[in-house]
Design a protein around this motif. Structure first.
Motif, short mmCIF file in Angstrom:
data_model
loop_
_atom_site.label_atom_id
_atom_site.label_comp_id
_atom_site.label_asym_id
_atom_site.label_seq_id
_atom_site.Cartn_x
_atom_site.Cartn_y
_atom_site.Cartn_z
N UNK A 10 -45.46 -23.30 -10.44
CA UNK A 10 -44.06 -23.17 -10.05
C UNK A 10 -43.53 -24.53 -9.60
N UNK A 11 -44.29 -25.22 -8.74
CA UNK A 11 -43.88 -26.54 -8.26
C UNK A 11 -43.75 -27.53 -9.41
N UNK A 30 -28.64 -23.73 -13.32
CA UNK A 30 -29.76 -23.08 -12.66
C UNK A 30 -29.36 -21.96 -11.72
N UNK A 31 -28.19 -21.42 -11.90
CA UNK A 31 -27.74 -20.37 -10.98
C UNK A 31 -28.67 -19.16 -10.99
N UNK A 32 -29.25 -18.86 -12.14
CA UNK A 32 -30.17 -17.72 -12.22
C UNK A 32 -31.41 -17.98 -11.35
N UNK A 33 -31.94 -19.20 -11.41
CA UNK A 33 -33.11 -19.54 -10.59
C UNK A 33 -32.74 -19.59 -9.11
N UNK A 38 -36.23 -18.12 -4.24
CA UNK A 38 -37.67 -18.35 -4.12
C UNK A 38 -37.96 -19.76 -4.57
N UNK A 39 -38.77 -20.45 -3.82
CA UNK A 39 -39.20 -21.78 -4.21
C UNK A 39 -40.71 -21.83 -4.06
N UNK A 53 -40.14 -16.43 -11.36
CA UNK A 53 -39.44 -17.70 -11.16
C UNK A 53 -39.89 -18.73 -12.20
N UNK A 54 -41.16 -18.73 -12.53
CA UNK A 54 -41.68 -19.66 -13.54
C UNK A 54 -41.05 -19.36 -14.90
#
Length: 95
Positions: A10-11, A30-33, A38-39, A53-54
């Motif tokens: 993810x990072x 990137x509005x969906x992300x 979540x980060x 998220x990935x």
């Protein structure tokens, strides 16, 4: 794949996204992300949430690459990424 490996992946995709996108593009594309809230630093989130998220990041990165380099991402790849996002969303909703 273990959860900590998923978080590392993810990072990595966040780094790739930041490398490819301009600052104004990140908020627009990137509005969906961003809406996932979540980060990679949210280690308390589930493995499934990081996985989703990935998939969202991969879809955005593929689109950015297509826009930036004027190269075409094959439709089957783009459709597959969209399908993965939808399936992982359904998985999250079922839990």
């Amino acid at each position: 794949m273990y959860k900590d490996e998923m978080i590392q992946l993810h990072q990595f995709f966040v780094y790739v996204l930041k490398y490819l996108a301009e600052d104004d593009q990140i908020t627009n594309d990137c509005s969906e992300y961003i809406s996932l809230k979540i980060s990679p630093h949210h280690i308390h989130k589930t493995k499934a949430e990081h996985k989703h998220a990935i998939f969202v990041l991969c879809k955005i990165i593929a689109q950015l690459m297509a826009d930036k380099d004027n190269t075409s991402i094959p439709d089957n790849v783009r459709n597959s990424l969209s399908d993965l996002v939808e399936r992982s969303e359904a998985e999250l909703g079922a839990k």
